[in-house]
Design an enzyme around this catalytic site. Structure first.
Site, PDB file in Angstrom:
ATOM      1  N   GLY A 243       0.811  -1.213   0.000  1.00 31.32           N
ATOM      2  CA  GLY A 243       0.000   0.000   0.000  1.00 31.32           C
ATOM      3  C   GLY A 243       0.835   1.248   0.000  1.00 31.32           C
ATOM      4  O   GLY A 243       1.767   1.353   0.797  1.00 31.32           O
TER       5      GLY A 243
ATOM      6  N   ASP B 291       8.680   6.198  -7.317  1.00 28.86           N
ATOM      7  CA  ASP B 291       7.903   4.996  -6.994  1.00 28.86           C
ATOM      8  C   ASP B 291       8.630   3.716  -7.396  1.00 28.86           C
ATOM      9  O   ASP B 291       8.003   2.732  -7.749  1.00 28.86           O
ATOM     10  CB  ASP B 291       6.516   5.057  -7.680  1.00 28.86           C
ATOM     11  CG  ASP B 291       5.569   3.990  -7.169  1.00 28.86           C
ATOM     12  OD1 ASP B 291       5.775   3.494  -6.054  1.00 28.86           O
ATOM     13  OD2 ASP B 291       4.620   3.633  -7.906  1.00 28.86           O
TER      14      ASP B 291
ATOM     15  N   ARG C 161      14.051  -2.164  -9.515  1.00 30.59           N
ATOM     16  CA  ARG C 161      13.097  -1.417 -10.356  1.00 30.59           C
ATOM     17  C   ARG C 161      13.707  -0.120 -10.896  1.00 30.59           C
ATOM     18  O   ARG C 161      13.280   0.395 -11.923  1.00 30.59           O
ATOM     19  CB  ARG C 161      11.852  -1.119  -9.497  1.00 30.59           C
ATOM     20  CG  ARG C 161      10.696  -0.513 -10.227  1.00 30.59           C
ATOM     21  CD  ARG C 161       9.434  -0.687  -9.394  1.00 30.59           C
ATOM     22  NE  ARG C 161       8.400   0.266  -9.717  1.00 30.59           N
ATOM     23  CZ  ARG C 161       7.191   0.288  -9.162  1.00 30.59           C
ATOM     24  NH1 ARG C 161       6.871  -0.607  -8.249  1.00 30.59           N
ATOM     25  NH2 ARG C 161       6.296   1.189  -9.502  1.00 30.59           N
TER      26      ARG C 161
END
Lengths: 526, 273
Positions: free
Chosen positions: A183, A296, A323
């Site tokens: 989340g 992010d 990432r």
């Protein structure tokens, strides 16, 4: 014969469904008992019945369409199934299935009555003795009976009112069920927990950001209040070294996500690889892959454990294709960086610092009027699992080279939540084979189109299995990247493929959308 | 106060005009979370300005005198103003303008509508781009005609005539970066996607077929020719496939633009009225 098969299937398990830490230090053959198959995260199988010489004969055994009760459709199976004693167990948000691994027929189906949460995906179930464990989008850890799917107990593991949800496939280590939380809509702290497998009671919780004055890492935040709302979610199943007795996992983005004016500093321990003792939750070391991230780029991708050699010295290593577009190799006993290199070309850094962390380029700071950055928010890779083959020494990862324009929406001094975001403009996708010793790309298979989201499996048969961007599931030569076999699934691979041997035949399983496909190397009919 | 007005406007616009595409809070948090009523939120905004703003700040994100209400457990666990009302009524809140117990149930509800609206306005996809017209059109023109290599294919009096009238600046920015971009397609319902990719496919010893790309991967290729006929082939070593992407230069330029180039070109394109 059936009795013999049961014995063989159980050989990797000390009791039905109970992973043996010693056995799980090695790759499985007759089962796939955990999210990554074993504890190492390599997703490498020593099976070689299917190999470069015969993979062109690989055949469809069965397909199973996951029916969530609404007639099928709409579900995306991103879970890696586990296979124990000839039964597959897998999940989707609010659902768990047991399916006969020989036929693909459903044995039972459990449905959770949800109270909300983001239903973005569920990565799978964990097994312990005769019980299964899975997480729900509305913040529960649930235990089921393996034989019939009946619920044993449920425990809340996060607060839905604070917009947490849960996706991780739990990890079983001895008498610990390790769980993570997800989340990043609101600003909340990440943590990892261990629960008692019998009762579900909390054994320990370790936050990934400082929660009180004096906590380690507090100096990397402007205030305790910022740290306590600083994110660092624990999305992906850890790996584990039984000899060092350490679990390894990555942490998610700092929060607020894009607009970062209110959290100046490195924001420890977000976007970091952490080594934690599974018996008490104490952190042994950390390595931050993206200090003060503003894109992010969750650093949660599987930390893969490699027993390798660097400069002629045998080393216990950990490798992550992160990432943010960088490939890291660390000493997994100490966390010291050995290698940092791009696995896709990026434009957000100016250099790598002396401890191996990429340094953000000030010229690419996010702006109200837009900054063009690669990778995009989806990242150089994402949650989908990579693979490492000790035979080739190559780390395989489905990768993306994509550009986004990142915008600041909220220029205030204390932005919260999503005070910015990106708009994706262009992308390319490829399977990268990375030499863990040098970080160099040994081979790269570029896919037509963009946006791979599937995991990778490598085998001693000299093969790598992966999905492309046009709906194919492909077996490639692990040494060269040459495609040797493919099957059109009608949609992109949506999970990490697995393999095991059953009844003398090697199977390969993969999912696409709501469908699980089983492929087999058939024996000649006698 | 301007930021407070901006946030409330974002929240109200999201409800009244269907923008952004996802309703605030859809799919995240509990199913029974408080869904604010815009009219009640408007009343709550006035109440907040009178009762709360001095301590909790213009955006309810807290000051030295008062807590951050967006991150407040009382607010996040509130449903229909009941928990907020209990908190205020139980005198846990020492510095109230109106003494404890004197705000009505309806006023608690209005405050809840307003505060929950602020919470939802911080979620993903609830805010949008503010302003991308910060560049210099003159510098954009110079780049357009030189290093940007745009003038080789485009002109403001030809194919781009009136483009500044047809698209919002943020659309212009993303569209010039890559006209077939996924963000443009997703957010703006498709629209013109730029010139298509074409293929030339030549079987061993056969005639070359030309057409628009329909499908291409490592194993198969398909096109639609000028006559509208669909043709497909299995890719074999003898099959020659040539792909022509008219947007290839757009892709290559992504590694060369500075952000200033991007802002300047956007300003220049916006001037093509």
């Amino acid at each position: 014969m059936n009795a013999l098969i049961v014995v063989l299937f159980s050989a990797e398990l000390s009791a039905q469904g109970l992973p043996d830490p010693t056995a799980l230090a090695k790759a499985p053959t007759s089962s796939w008992p955990t999210y990554n198959g074993d504890y190492s995260g390599r997703r490498f199988s020593p099976l070689k019945q299917i190999n470069t010489a015969n993979v062109h004969q690989l055949s469809l055994a069965w397909i199973h369409r996951a029916n969530t009760g609404g007639g099928g459709g709409g579900t995306r199976l991103s879970a890696t199934p586990i296979q124990i004693n000839g039964v597959l167990y897998f999940s989707a948000p609010d659902h768990v299935w047991a399916v006969d691994a020989r036929t693909g027929r459903e044995i039972w189906h459990y449905t959770w009555q949800s109270k909300g949460g983001l239903h973005i995906g569920n990565r799978g179930v964990a097994a312990y003795h005769n019980w299964l464990y899975f997480e729900t989008p509305d913040c529960h850890l649930v235990a089921l009976n393996m034989k019939d799917g009946k619920e044993r107990w449920r425990r809340q593991i996060c607060d839905l009112d604070k917009f947490y949800f849960a996706t991780m496939s739990p990890l079983v280590i001895r008498n610990h069920i390790v769980t993570g939380v997800s989340g990043d809509d609101l600003d909340a702290p990440g943590y990892i927990e261990a629960h008692d497998p019998e009762t579900g009671d909390l054994q320990w919780r370790t936050y990934t950001v400082p929660m009180k004055a004096g906590d380690p890492g507090i100096e990397s935040w402007p205030s305790l209040e910022a740290a306590q709302h600083g994110g660092g979610m624990t999305w992906i199943t850890p790996t584990y070294d039984p000899e060092l007795n350490l679990i390894y996992f990555g942490t998610g983005n700092p929060q607020p996500v894009i607009a970062s004016k209110g959290r100046k500093g490195d924001n420890l321990f977000t976007e970091s690889i952490l080594a934690v003792n599974p018996d008490n939750g104490k952190m042994a070391w950390y390595f931050q892959v993206s200090p003060h991230d503003t894109h992010d780029w969750d650093g949660v991708e599987t930390p893969v454990l490699i027993n390798g050699e660097i400069n002629g010295q045998k080393r216990r290593l950990l490798a992550q294709a992160s990432r943010n577009g960088f490939f890291f190799v660390l000493d997994r006993a100490t966390g010291k960086n050995i290698l940092t290199t791009e696995f896709v070309k990026t434009n957000w850094t100016s250099d790598v610092d002396k401890i191996g962390r990429p340094i953000p380029n000030p010229a690419k700071e996010l702006q109200i009027d837009g900054a063009l950055v690669t990778p995009n928010q989806g990242g150089g890779t994402n949650w989908y699992p990579p693979s490492f083959s000790p035979d080739t020494g190559l780390f395989y990862v489905n990768a993306n080279r994509a550009f986004s324009v990142y915008y600041i929406f909220d220029p205030s001094d204390k932005p919260e939540g999503w005070g910015g975001n990106d708009r994706s403009v262009y992308g390319e996708a490829m399977l990268q084979a990375i030499d863990y010793k040098t970080g160099k790309i040994r081979w790269s298979r570029k896919w037509e189109g963009q946006g791979t989201r599937g995991g990778v499996l490598s085998t001693a048969g000299g093969l790598v299995f992966a999905g492309d961007t046009t709906g194919n599931f492909i077996a490639l030569n692990a040494a060269t990247g040459q495609p040797l076999w493919h099957a059109g699934l009608g949609g992109s691979v949506s999970n990490g493929p697995i393999t095991y041997e059953m009844d003398g035949n090697q199977y390969v399983l993969v999912s696409s959308g709501d469908t699980l496909f089983s492929f087999v190397m058939n024996s000649p009919v006698k | 106060m301007r930021l407070l007005i901006l946030l409330v406007t974002v929240f109200l616009v999201a409800f009244s005009q269907g923008r952004p595409q996802r309703a605030p809070g859809a799919g995240v948090g509990p199913d029974d979370k408080h869904i604010p009523d815009p009219t009640g939120a408007e009343r709550g905004k006035k109440l907040y300005a009178a009762e709360c703003i001095n301590c909790h700040g213009t955006q309810a994100r807290g000051t030295e005198r008062g807590a951050d209400l967006i991150r407040s457990t009382v607010v996040l666990k509130d449903r229909s103003g009941i928990q907020i009302g209990d908190f205020l009524n139980n005198n846990q809140h020492k510095l109230q303008v109106t003494p404890a117990g004197q705000l009505t149930r309806e006023q608690h509800l209005d405050l809840a509508h307003f505060l929950h609206g602020l919470v939802l306005s911080t979620l993903r996809r609830t805010q949008d781009v503010l302003d991308v017209l910060t560049g210099e059109a003159k510098a954009g023109a110079a780049y357009f005609n030189s290093e940007g290599k745009c003038a080789g294919c485009h002109s403001g009096t030809g194919d781009l005539k009136g483009i500044g009238r047809r698209y919002e600046p943020v659309q212009l920015q993303q569209r010039f970066l890559f006209p077939r971009g996924s963000a443009f397609g997703r957010r703006f319902g498709g629209g013109p996607q730029g010139k298509p990719v074409t293929l030339e496919v030549t079987p061993a010893g056969g005639k070359t077929a030309k057409g628009t790309l329909v499908f291409l991967d490592d194993f198969n290729v398909a096109l639609r020719d000028d006559q509208g006929e669909y043709q497909s082939w299995k890719r074999t070593p003898g099959l020659k496939v040539v792909k022509n992407d008219p947007l290839q230069l757009h892709a290559e330029m992504l590694d060369k633009y500075t952000d200033k180039n991007i802002h300047d070109i956007t300003a220049y394109l916006e001037s093509f009225k």
